[in-house]
Design a protein around this motif. Structure first.
Motif, PDB file in Angstrom:
ATOM      1  N   TYR A 131       0.803  -1.338  -0.550  1.00 51.96           N
ATOM      2  CA  TYR A 131      -0.068   0.207   0.344  1.00 51.96           C
ATOM      3  C   TYR A 131       0.695   1.091  -0.063  1.00 51.96           C
ATOM      4  O   TYR A 131       0.534   2.419  -1.125  1.00 51.96           O
ATOM      5  N   ARG A 135      -0.526   2.278  -3.192  1.00 59.03           N
ATOM      6  CA  ARG A 135      -1.449   3.030  -2.548  1.00 59.03           C
ATOM      7  C   ARG A 135      -2.726   2.550  -2.824  1.00 59.03           C
ATOM      8  O   ARG A 135      -3.915   2.663  -2.854  1.00 59.03           O
ATOM      9  N   THR A 136      -2.503   1.508  -3.190  1.00 54.63           N
ATOM     10  CA  THR A 136      -4.442   0.247  -2.984  1.00 54.63           C
ATOM     11  C   THR A 136      -3.841  -1.399  -2.723  1.00 54.63           C
ATOM     12  O   THR A 136      -2.426  -1.204  -3.777  1.00 54.63           O
TER      13      THR A 136
END
Length: 265
Positions: A131, A135-136
């Motif tokens: 993450y 960022r996902t």
């Protein structure tokens, strides 16, 4: 259970085709996904034990490691999701993940009460790094080599964690059938809480993904192990073979029907 679709910018023309080609490295999450996932976990559990008894622990781990590495090389080599390649890699992760957990317990004497939280920490570390970098954690965004590396690291960690957790519950008094009931109830929790709007789709997916491992492994152990150990006594070999046939059947169906393939843009 569906997973979170990340809203990405959708370029057109040749650039969009290239992105779609690299995005199709994992299947869409359908009911067939969960059925095959549970089958691979159980098959991996009994296959690992069967090979260890047949070849000995060290040769079995060596063979499992080679098969695991070869399946991942093939998975990384293709540019889109191919059902039989992807699920072969999942099966090999299941077998090798089981061996990794068993080596810690049987070979090194690490108790399940310690290995279970250790694997949980390892999985949390993979997710945190994934993450922080991308960022996902959505599986709908596995479209680069780096994200694919994070994905398979998480998959391997979930299998090792699930193996240790399943063996832990089986050895603290629940037995294999009791563990099946426990994890069958547990896997409903993320689905229910997600539908109620209390849990995000990505978190719900990965929670259920972890639970499928001890659910499938406990069910396969219950079917294979002798009555003296709380099982039905069907044998490791027959259970491994029958679950393998079921996996091949479902994967062949998906390969022909393409029901787990992302629809065209």
């Amino acid at each position: 259970m569906s997973t979170e679709h990340v809203l990405d910018h959708r370029p057109s023309g040749r650039a969009r085709a290239r992105i779609r080609e690299s995005a199709n490295k994992v299947p869409e999450v359908t009911v067939y996904f969960w059925i095959i996932k549970v089958l691979t976990t159980g098959m991996g559990e009994t296959a690992s034990d069967f090979l260890a008894h047949l070849l000995g622990p060290i040769p079995a781990v060596g063979l499992g490691g080679l098969a695991f590495a070869a399946s991942l090389v093939l998975q990384f080599a293709v540019r889109r999701y191919v059902a039989w390649i992807y699920w072969t890699a999942i099966v090999m992760v299941s077998v090798f993940g089981t061996m990794a957990a068993d080596v810690l317990h049987v070979g090194l004497g690490v108790p399940y009460t310690l290995s279970t939280p250790l694997f949980l920490i390892a999985l949390a570390a993979v997710f945190a790094l994934w993450y922080a970098t991308e960022r996902t954690l959505s599986i709908h965004s596995i479209r680069t080599r780096r994200r694919e590396c994070f994905y398979w690291a998480a998959v391997l960690a979930t299998f090792a964690l699930g193996t240790a957790a399943g063996d832990l519950t089986a050895t603290i008094g629940l037995g294999y059938l009791g563990s099946v009931v426990l994890f069958a109830v547990a896997i409903c929790v993320p689905a229910v809480t997600h539908r109620a709007g209390l849990l995000g789709a990505v978190t719900a997916f990965w929670t259920a993904y972890v639970v499928t491992r001890p659910l499938g492994a406990s069910l396969a152990d219950w079917m294979a192990l002798p009555g003296g150990r709380g099982g039905l006594g069907w044998g490791l070999g027959p259970v491994t073979l029958s679950w393998t046939v079921a996996i091949v059947g479902f994967v062949a169906f998906l390969a022909m029907s393409r029901r787990d393939t992302e629809p065209a843009l």
